[in-house]
Design a protein around this motif. Structure first.
Motif, PDB file in Angstrom:
ATOM      1  N   ALA A   1      36.436  -0.067 -34.158  1.00  0.00           N
ATOM      2  CA  ALA A   1      36.078  -1.463 -33.899  1.00  0.00           C
ATOM      3  C   ALA A   1      34.897  -1.501 -32.936  1.00  0.00           C
ATOM      4  N   GLY A   2      33.998  -2.394 -33.171  1.00  0.00           N
ATOM      5  CA  GLY A   2      32.841  -2.437 -32.283  1.00  0.00           C
ATOM      6  C   GLY A   2      31.838  -3.472 -32.735  1.00  0.00           C
ATOM      7  N   THR A   3      30.662  -3.268 -32.270  1.00  0.00           N
ATOM      8  CA  THR A   3      29.612  -4.248 -32.560  1.00  0.00           C
ATOM      9  C   THR A   3      28.440  -3.541 -33.190  1.00  0.00           C
ATOM     10  N   ILE A   4      27.914  -4.174 -34.203  1.00  0.00           N
ATOM     11  CA  ILE A   4      26.698  -3.640 -34.796  1.00  0.00           C
ATOM     12  C   ILE A   4      25.563  -4.004 -33.850  1.00  0.00           C
TER      13      ILE A   4
ATOM     14  N   SER B   1      33.158  -1.515 -28.436  1.00  0.00           N
ATOM     15  CA  SER B   1      33.016  -2.550 -27.428  1.00  0.00           C
ATOM     16  C   SER B   1      34.199  -2.649 -26.489  1.00  0.00           C
ATOM     17  N   ASN B   2      35.234  -2.050 -26.714  1.00  0.00           N
ATOM     18  CA  ASN B   2      36.317  -2.204 -25.752  1.00  0.00           C
ATOM     19  C   ASN B   2      36.571  -0.947 -24.934  1.00  0.00           C
ATOM     20  N   HIS B   3      35.602  -0.073 -24.975  1.00  0.00           N
ATOM     21  CA  HIS B   3      35.682   1.080 -24.078  1.00  0.00           C
ATOM     22  C   HIS B   3      34.310   1.332 -23.502  1.00  0.00           C
TER      23      HIS B   3
ATOM     24  N   SER C   1      39.100  -8.557 -21.478  1.00  0.00           N
ATOM     25  CA  SER C   1      38.556  -9.892 -21.719  1.00  0.00           C
ATOM     26  C   SER C   1      37.059  -9.920 -21.448  1.00  0.00           C
ATOM     27  N   GLN C   2      36.698  -9.296 -20.338  1.00  0.00           N
ATOM     28  CA  GLN C   2      35.264  -9.272 -20.034  1.00  0.00           C
ATOM     29  C   GLN C   2      34.515  -8.417 -21.049  1.00  0.00           C
ATOM     30  N   LEU C   3      35.211  -7.363 -21.447  1.00  0.00           N
ATOM     31  CA  LEU C   3      34.548  -6.479 -22.393  1.00  0.00           C
ATOM     32  C   LEU C   3      34.307  -7.207 -23.699  1.00  0.00           C
ATOM     33  N   GLN C   4      35.342  -7.938 -24.112  1.00  0.00           N
ATOM     34  CA  GLN C   4      35.202  -8.567 -25.413  1.00  0.00           C
ATOM     35  C   GLN C   4      34.261  -9.759 -25.374  1.00  0.00           C
ATOM     36  N   SER C   5      34.260 -10.420 -24.261  1.00  0.00           N
ATOM     37  CA  SER C   5      33.397 -11.599 -24.221  1.00  0.00           C
ATOM     38  C   SER C   5      31.935 -11.202 -24.180  1.00  0.00           C
TER      39      SER C   5
END
Lengths: 485, 1073
Positions: free
Chosen positions: A258-261, A284-286, A346-350
């Protein structure tokens, strides 16, 4: 007329007398009158009121502001270092084979889940290849089956029939030979005839053997080696097919995590070469922070310890994962890697924390220092680059006067507004805290900061309090741990 | 010729008319000011050498400039102060450089400074040359923000944010005021430097591989302000210009800082906030009415009438004030006009009162007719003086008016003598024509002689060089002009008038002295208002006294010298005071906090001090100037301090100028109690040449450490004197400094040098200026620096990042490393005591300890006390170290030295005049004795009235000498004229003296009457001089009437029996009666 001037006065009567005695007297009177005039003039016109209250040195003593010395055993220094925030995983996704990109399903910035299909490449050629291969596998499989199945019964029957025929031919040749031999012996025939017949017999024997062998062969079936080889051919083809099928599956690019392009580097229709990246995907969450810390401080960091990091105004905690034991030659620092707790998801995902973002690590360095904390304004420069401070103390063992004495001290540390000093000062002493430029050692002063507060009116208390508020030791009480006694 | 005016009444009338018209018109257009203008004899030379410590600045900057300047002979004193990064040299010219020569000297000095530039280090700034203005500003006008303040901010900070608006308004007002005719200049104080501030987040910048310097260069580069040539077509020529000059904040924010290969652009706005505001922290502030404001200081041209200018400028400010938008208020901080008119009106009143008293005295002594004629001489002489002032370009100020007042008592004398003589001759039966003709012929030379000697006595003051001379010189000039005018009038118009009026005179003797041969003849009843006051008994008594004296001359001598000797004896007790304090309703408060105090802290403290001061009774207004000296609002203030964030000066207005010393002392005490953190000085404005502190102890010597020790000791001694409120020794004042100690190896390994680290730090902390924004006519620099919150503590400084020189080139966008190097990786910050300021005077190192005194305390006793205590303390200066005194005593020595410089020659001229006119050394010596004794009388009077001996007393004494001998000359001449008396006949001498008495007493009384208003007006400035002259002249009458005859009898004994040649035609002041 005399009366007009000095009406009935004693002076006039005296002066009227013209004798010498009177004259002398009048001279005396004149002189004393002048003296009187002078004295009264002095009393009347005296322009300056110097004869005020007797100025005792104490009344005139200069008030000074003081603080009481309290020892400190350690100080805290706030340190800040900057580094970058890095995603724990950062993948550049690519297709394995070169092909034309036909479908792109996501764009820059897209959040993707694990396994999501991101793009597809052209697979028609691949499909054709697969079909071809499948045909060949079928063909070779048939051959294999044939091999495994062996010669047909009719062939054996034919061979057997052939054998029977050859055997019959042999018997005929043998009979002929016998006859010719008889004839020979009888001489009824020529030797040549005999040879011909004998060779015919030999031929018949060979033919029959051959046919018999053929029959025997036919009756034994196909060879194992041949079957094995054919099997190998088939499985080889099947493997090729499997490869192509994987390729086929790989024609779809799937998100590995899971992540961001973060970057899309090819578009539909692009002819991709093998391994040419199509997307950059960031986990994105690590995240981890990589921060350069001077080696002198890196050693004091607590491995596995938690530290506060700030990035983009957000504060997060990070745990030290490792401290690289290598000094970066360019920055003279050691790299400290901190994992950002996934608890701050939460901060990571936002998206407030992003890869490559600058991050500051703040930590308090505790220095063990034995000394006294004073405001910088209490320091006066001393002889030969030393510092002095001014202590207010009683002028003598039983004197009420307070005088300023100078003490040589050493500045151990400073933070701009306060300093830690060490030297000929003792706990509990009163130190001139501000305005040292206006006092000199030996000067009689009033301790305005402490003893004489009650002697002044109420406003003074406000003033000293306000001043205290601004003085750094009260301002940041937690940065200095006072040691009692 | 001598009767021309009598024969031609029209001429007389026209002459009088001419004098009146010329005088009145001069009076109207003469410039008015409070105090005389002083020549600008001092200047600063400021040179910066960033980063150098005091000793480096001394040897690299100060010395080369001093070396060059050494060649200029007109320089009196070169004082330099070398502190870290800054060298300040104060040049003072010799006192004998006058206003017309000064510009030439200054331009030569500028040339020398330009020469010295080549020998300065490369980093040194261009030496800045600044003349020190010694004029007080005429008006101080404050503009403050008075409008709504946003609740979030404190009042002060929100008002501060309005400063740019105020500044623009101030600029507008400045233009308006400059347009007022007569305005010389308008300076603006407390105006902040407006600028565009680009505050950068340092980490982001470092991540881009850029330093603040780079950014400022980029901004500079995108500021296109150049012509790109011309299009030269066949028909039209057109200028081509690259558009894109910086014109707005948005434009600045959008400047691309870095571009990446994929077309991404980082613009300035992405990494920084761009704001318009004032330079933070401001270098100076003005606090008007408790709020940050801007003060416009107007200076008028010296040839202007301040009252006319004031009316016009007030109209301008009123109009401007009416148009001001709500929220901005215009406050008149100070206006000299009120003081000038008050001062001049009071002096002119004194003049009128003086004239009135003089007339009364004449009326009393000589009757109304003489009073009328003599009285007419007064205004006529005054008008002639005004005309003279106009021709000599002496404005009307307190000194020139004082000159007139002093002249009052003197200029009557000539007229009295002439009127008396004419009357006498006419009573003796001569026609008016004869009487006038004879009188003028007879008196012309002697009157000229006495006028000349008086003028000589005042001449040293008139020709005195230096500021003190310029200050008081016009007194003497006016006196001299006045007495010569009076001589002229006395010889022309006065006898003519007497002649006209004399026709109706009664035949009765008009004065006691008229009756000849001493007989108290039965005469018609005296009418005092016609003939003057007389007293038979007094006359008898006086005659008896004279008889005794002539019989026993030693009694006369004893009587005569008793008072002067007493005066000399008492003079020892006179305290000395160079110039007295001014009794203005203004005082100055100076604040000096710890040397490292920021302007913010100073703002806070001064705010509190203001509150405290406003609670003091009588304080009406407090205006502060922070970080610099206040604009001079008094003629001898020098704005010598600037750019010192720990310094502030206030103009405190009081309700009146009364009881100043007590009030100042109590304020001083109170402030000392309440603000023990700073050195607060409440100072009264003082007269005379400026000095920093009343007592300045200077020690010269080579070694700084030694000097510091000595200055500490002196400091201690001074501080122990009760009258001393504060001491200041710049050398002993600590100046802590943060030093970043770099590990050189680490630094080098990181690819940096000390210099590049320092440059980057400077850029980060102080900022770098690149490019300008034009807003209307305002040009605002764009400053790039690190955000404020990142540079406030040592820890934050240590946490700053620097970029390796190589890094900026190698970093590519998108590179994931962070290449900023934390400063703490390269070194550590420590607190160091800074090398104190090095002061040099005339190229010798020195230290100066200043002591400030309680108000009302005279410096000289305190200085003596210091000398005593210093000797007692057993401090011995090492060999090669010299102690000197500056402050008031140095100024006094200078001024007295200047005054005395020409005394010798002028005294010789006086002696020559006397000897030649008496044809006798002995008689001249007698006059000399009288002159000497009159000094004792003057000093005695000073003592009796309790005034200190100071500069004005010295001036009074000099004038006194000139006036006091006149009486004796009259008496001596009268004795010599009478044959019997000249040969020692006691009776004859007696009679001669009695005859001369009325005249002598009349002139003395008029002199005293003339000075009376000055004495009665009080204050510390005029009375010492007035008392000296009035007291001395009073006593000199006694000398003339008692000592002179007695002396004559003793001194001339040997010549008595030989026939004495009659000296009628040449004897000076041949009898007036």
């Amino acid at each position: 007329m005399a009366e007009r001037l000095f009406d009935g006065s004693y002076l006039a009567k005296q002066c009227v007398a013209k004798n010498r005695f009177g004259l002398m007297k009048s001279i005396l009177i004149l002189i004393s009158a002048v003296a009187l005039f002078g004295v009264t003039g002095k009393l009347l016109v005296s322009p300056k009121g110097q004869d005020g209250a007797a100025d005792s040195p104490v009344v005139d003593a200069l008030p000074v502001q003081t603080i009481e010395l309290k020892p400190v055993s350690s100080i805290v220094k706030e340190r800040q270092f900057t580094g970058t925030l890095v995603a724990a995983r950062r993948s550049r996704l690519a297709f394995e084979r070169s092909a034309r990109l036909v479908k792109v399903l996501v764009d820059d910035g897209a959040e993707v889940t694990e396994g999501q299909i991101l793009a597809e490449i052209d697979r028609r050629q691949l499909k054709a290849k697969i079909a071809d291969l499948q045909a060949r596998i079928r063909q070779q499989g048939a051959i294999l089956k044939e091999l495994v199945a062996g010669p047909r019964a009719e062939t054996i029957a034919t061979a057997r029939a052939n054998l029977a025929a050859s055997t019959a031919d042999l018997e005929l040749s043998k009979a002929t030979l016998n006859r010719v031999q008889d004839l020979q012996r009888r001489g009824a025939t020529s030797a040549q005839n005999l040879d011909e017949v004998r060779l015919a017999w030999h031929a018949a024997v060979a033919t029959r053997d051959s046919v018999a062998m053929q029959l025997e062969e036919l009756e034994a079936g196909t060879r194992k080696e041949q079957i094995d080889a054919q099997k190998a051919v088939v499985s080889g083809l099947e493997a090729q097919l499997g490869q192509l099928q994987i390729d086929d599956a790989d024609s779809e690019l799937k998100a590995p995590f899971a992540g961001t392009i973060v970057q899309r580097s090819a578009d539909e229709g692009d002819m991709l070469s093998a391994q040419q990246p199509v997307f950059t995907l960031l986990e994105s969450n690590h995240m981890e922070a990589r921060i350069g810390v001077p080696s002198s401080l890196a050693g004091s960091l607590d491995r596995d310890g938690y530290y506060i990091l700030s990035a983009n105004g957000e504060e997060v905690t990070g745990r030290i994962r490792s401290v690289l034991s290598e000094v970066n030659p360019a920055t003279r620092t050691q790299l400290v890697i901190l994992e950002i707790d996934s608890g701050q998801a939460s901060q990571l995902q936002s998206g407030q924390l992003a890869d490559g973002q600058l991050v500051r690590m703040k930590f308090d360095e505790v220095l063990q220092i034995q000394g006294y904390r004073v405001p910088v304004s209490a320091l006066a420069s001393g002889a030969r680059g030393l510092w002095t401070v001014y202590v207010v103390e009683a002028a003598g063992p039983d004197s009420d006067h307070k005088v300023v004495t100078s003490r040589a001290v050493e500045v151990l540390h400073t933070d701009g507004s306060g300093a830690i000093i060490r030297g000929a000062v003792y706990s509990g002493e009163h130190l001139v805290s501000d305005g040292v430029h206006r006092v000199v050692p030996g000067q009689v002063v009033i301790d305005a900061g402490t003893a004489d507060v009650e002697a002044m009116n109420v406003g003074d208390a406000d003033l000293t309090d306000e001043n205290a508020d601004e003085s750094p030791d009260v301002d940041t009480p937690d940065s200095f741990t006072a040691e009692k006694g | 010729m001598s009767t021309l005016f009598l024969r031609n009444p029209r001429l007389t009338l026209l002459t009088i008319g001419l004098i009146v018209v010329a005088g009145l018109s001069s009076y109207i257009i003469l410039p008015r000011m409070e105090d005389p203008l002083l020549t600008e004899r001092a200047a600063f030379i400021l040179t910066a050498l960033p980063g150098a410590d005091a000793e480096q600045v001394e040897s690299l900057v100060t010395e080369p400039i001093e070396d060059e300047l050494r060649e200029i002979a007109e320089i009196k004193e070169l004082r330099s102060s070398s502190r870290s990064s800054l060298s300040t040299i104060t040049v003072e010219l010799h006192d004998d450089v006058y206003a017309d020569a000064a510009p030439n000297v200054w331009s030569r000095i500028r040339d020398k400074i330009a020469d010295a530039e080549s020998s300065l280090p490369q980093d040194a700034s261009k030496p800045r040359f600044e003349r020190i203005e010694v004029t007080a500003y005429t008006r101080l006008i404050g503009l403050v923000w008075d409008g709504p303040t946003s609740p979030a901010d404190s009042e002060v900070s929100s008002a501060q944010s309005m400063q740019p608006i105020l500044r623009r308004q101030a600029e507008v007002l400045r233009e308006l005021l400059l347009a007022v005719p007569g305005t010389k200049d308008v300076d603006i104080f407390g105006d902040p430097d407006e600028e565009i501030l680009v505050e950068i987040l340092p980490d982001r910048l470092a991540a881009l591989g850029l330093s603040t310097l780079d950014v400022s260069r980029l901004i500079q580069a995108s500021d296109a302000r150049f012509s790109a040539g011309q299009l030269r077509g066949t028909e039209n020529d057109l200028l081509i210009e690259v558009s894109g000059e910086l014109d707005s904040l948005e434009r600045v924010a959008s400047i691309p800082i870095q571009t990446s290969s994929d077309g991404q652009v980082v613009s300035l706005g992405d990494i920084a906030t761009v704001t318009r505001g004032i330079a933070e922290p401001p270098s100076e502030l003005a606090i008007v009415d408790g709020k940050p404001g801007i003060v416009l200081a107007c200076l008028i041209r010296p040839n202007q009438r301040i009252d006319w200018w004031n009316v016009q400028s007030e109209k301008v400010t009123e109009d401007f004030s009416a148009k001001l938008s709500r929220g901005i208020r215009l406050i008149e901080v100070f206006s000299q006009d009120g003081y000038v008119s008050e001062r001049l009106i009071s002096l002119l009143n004194n003049l009128l009162i003086g004239a009135g008293s003089v007339m009364l005295v004449i009326l009393w002594m000589m009757g109304w007719r003489s009073a009328l004629i003599v009285g007419a001489a007064l205004p006529l002489s005054a008008f002639m003086v005004f005309t003279g002032m106009r021709m000599m370009e002496i404005p009307i100020h307190q000194m020139s008016v004082t000159g007139l007042i002093i002249a009052l008592g003197l200029l009557i004398d000539n007229a009295i003598v002439v009127v008396d003589e004419v009357n006498q001759k006419m009573r003796a039966g001569a026609t008016a024509l004869e009487a006038v003709g004879k009188t003028v012929r007879l008196l012309a030379v002697p009157l000229f002689g006495s006028t000349f000697t008086t003028a000589l006595a005042f001449a040293p003051i008139a020709v005195m060089p230096g500021p003190a001379g310029e200050f008081v010189g016009s007194i003497a000039v006016n006196v001299i002009v006045a007495i010569f005018s009076s001589l002229l009038i006395a010889l022309t118009i006065v006898p003519a008038l007497t002649g006209f009026l004399g026709g109706v005179s009664t035949s009765a003797g008009s004065a006691v002295g008229v009756s000849h041969s001493g007989s108290v003849a039965v005469e018609p009843q005296r009418i005092w208002y016609r003939d003057g006051w007389g007293n038979e008994w007094l006359l008898k008594w006086y005659r008896g006294l004279l008889k005794t004296i002539t019989a026993k001359p030693w009694i006369g001598i004893l009587l005569g010298i008793a008072l002067p000797v007493a005066g000399f004896v008492q003079a020892r007790l006179l305290p000395e005071q160079f110039f007295p304090p001014a009794d203005r309703d203004q005082i100055a408060v100076e604040v000096q906090l710890s040397p490292q105090s920021s302007l913010k802290e100073t703002l806070l403290q001064t705010g509190r001090i203001r509150e405290e001061l406003l609670q003091v009774d009588g304080v009406t207004d407090v205006t502060w100037w922070l970080g610099r000296s206040a604009p001079p609002f008094y003629y001898n203030q020098i704005a010598s301090r600037r750019g010192m964030s720990q310094y502030a000066q206030a103009l405190v207005k009081l309700d009146s100028g009364e009881d100043l010393p007590e009030r100042i002392n109590s304020m001083q005490r109170q402030l000392d109690l309440r603000f023990p953190g700073g050195r607060l000085l409440v100072r009264q404005l003082e007269q005379g040449p400026p000095f920093e502190a009343p007592i300045e102890v200077q020690v010269f010597g080579p070694d700084l450490e030694q000097l510091r020790l000595i200055s500490d000791k002196i400091n201690g001694v001074l501080a122990s004197i009760p009258e001393v409120t504060h001491v200041r020794a710049e050398m002993s004042e600590p100046q802590p400094r943060l030093r970043l100690t770099l590990d050189e190896e680490e630094t080098r390994l990181a690819g940096m040098t000390h210099q590049s680290v320092a440059a980057q730090m400077f850029g980060a902390v102080e900022g770098a200026v690149g490019g300008m924004i034009m807003e209307g006519t305002e040009e605002l620099p764009v400053r790039v620096r690190v955000a404020g919150t990142r540079r406030e503590t040592v820890d934050q400084i240590e946490s700053l990042n620097v970029l390796s020189d190589a890094a900026s080139a190698s970093i590519l966008p998108g590179d994931r490393g962070y290449s900023g190097i934390p400063l703490s990786a390269l070194g550590a910050v420590e607190l160091m005591p800074e090398q104190a300021t090095i002061i040099r005077e005339n190229r010798r190192r020195m230290t100066e300890v200043q002591a400030f005194l309680k108000a009302g305390v005279l410096p000289s006793p305190v200085q003596a006390e210091f000398q005593q205590r210093f000797a007692d303390s057993g401090i011995v200066l090492p060999p090669g170290y010299v102690l000197k005194f500056g402050g008031e005593s140095a100024q006094r020595n200078d001024a007295v030295g200047n005054l005395m410089a020409s005394v010798g020659v002028l005294a010789m001229m006086m002696v020559a005049a006397l000897v030649l006119s008496f044809r006798s050394f002995r008689l001249a010596a007698m006059i000399g004795l009288v002159a000497f004794l009159s000094v004792g009388l003057g000093l005695g009077a000073l003592w009796a009235f309790g005034y200190p001996f100071g500069f004005m007393a010295i001036i009074g004494t000099m004038g006194l000498v000139g006036v006091a001998i006149n009486d004796s000359i009259v008496v001596l001449a009268a004795i010599q004229e009478d044959e019997a008396a000249a040969n020692g006949d006691a009776n004859a001498i007696c009679e001669v003296v009695v005859r001369a008495s009325r005249h002598v007493i009349a002139t003395s009384l008029t002199t005293i009457a003339g000075f009376l208003p000055l004495i009665l007006a009080g204050g510390g400035f005029w009375p010492p001089m007035a008392v000296t002259i009035a007291g001395g002249v009073g006593g000199a009458t006694v000398l003339a009437l008692i000592l002179v005859p007695a002396c004559y009898l003793i001194v001339m004994k040997r010549s008595f029996h030989c026939p004495v040649p009659l000296m009628l035609p040449t004897s000076p002041l041949q009898t007036a009666e």
